[in-house]
Write a protein that holds these residues in place. Structure first.
Motif: not given
Length: 279
Positions: A217-226
């Motif tokens: 979850p941490v990686v997916n959130e960080a690499f997904t543009p907000n």
């Protein structure tokens, strides 16, 4: 472990026949994984098989067994020379021509910096046509060069290892393949993982390898543009359309001077958003 991985939010599942399997268990693991490939519904997840090196007693058997129901990718460890990849390409091609496969050809995900020679050859290794992504490994490289540590007391990579990550990114980008950042091994330091992900994304990595489900979850959130980044990119593209109608290619936008590289960044961000939404 397989059942848990299928429930995760990982984009790609890396099924490891190499470092995670003891020598006496290689054949058993190979049989289990071959059966998984033939019978398990992996849904929309991409499947990568981490092979043993072809110069080990297990690598050729790994390839032969898993090509009966081929994965999307082979993760190739400790590759050093283009001839290594050309041999692997020939072996895969021979299997593909003998067996009915999907329309897409099997790709390669290279671990491109596990030995000193592989670091020297990153550019040429990334140019092999089957290569779809390039990552790097600080742990094996440390062992190969006799380093006792690869990070400093603050958890940051020592300069030699940081430069390998930079070179991996540049080699991937210059050859049009995905740059994937290396693993983060401190499982209990989520804040440091998040910071490393954010820094990696800022310089151009598109994803990161994980070694535990809690990291996903941490990686997916960080690499997904907000949402704010996406909306700004869209506004910037609209501003460029208007500016170019006025004959401008450099102009002031929301307090910043922008020109062609900023447009390219906005397009890249929106392209990644589209790819994420398709998954």
């Amino acid at each position: 472990m397989l059942a848990k991985s299928l429930e995760s939010e990982a984009d790609t599942l890396v099924i490891d026949l190499e470092d995670a399997v003891a020598p006496d268990e290689k054949a058993t693991a190979r049989d289990i994984i071959s059966d998984w490939l033939a019978t398990v519904d992996f849904g929309r997840k991409e499947i990568a098989i981490r092979l043993n090196a072809l110069d080990t007693p297990w690598g050729l058997d790994d390839l032969d067994a898993t090509m009966s129901s081929p994965p999307h990718l082979y993760m190739v460890p400790k590759v050093e020379r283009l001839t290594d990849l050309q041999l692997l390409d020939t072996l895969i091609t021979n299997q593909e021509t003998r067996r009915p496969l999907n329309d897409t050809s099997v790709g390669l995900l290279l671990i491109g910096s596990e030995t000193p020679l592989s670091v020297d050859n990153l550019q040429v290794l990334a140019s092999e046509p089957r290569v779809q992504a390039l990552t790097w490994g600080a742990e094996d490289l440390a062992a190969a060069i006799g380093a006792s540590e690869n990070r400093n007391s603050h958890g940051q990579y020592l300069s030699l290892f940081a430069s390998c990550g930079d070179r991996t990114l540049l080699a991937a980008r210059s050859n049009g393949v995905q740059p994937i950042d290396s693993v983060f091994v401190s499982l209990d330091d989520e804040s440091a993982l998040r910071e490393e992900c954010e820094n990696s994304r800022k310089i151009g990595f598109t994803g990161k390898l994980t070694i535990h489900p809690s990291q996903i979850p941490v990686v997916n959130e960080a690499f997904t543009p907000n949402a704010d980044e996406v909306e700004r990119a869209r506004r910037l593209m609209e501003a460029f359309d208007e500016a170019r109608r006025e004959g401008l290619n450099a102009f002031r936008f929301e307090g910043q001077m922008v020109d062609a590289p900023h447009l390219s960044q906005a397009k890249d961000l929106l392209k990644r958003v589209g790819e994420i939404e398709e998954k």
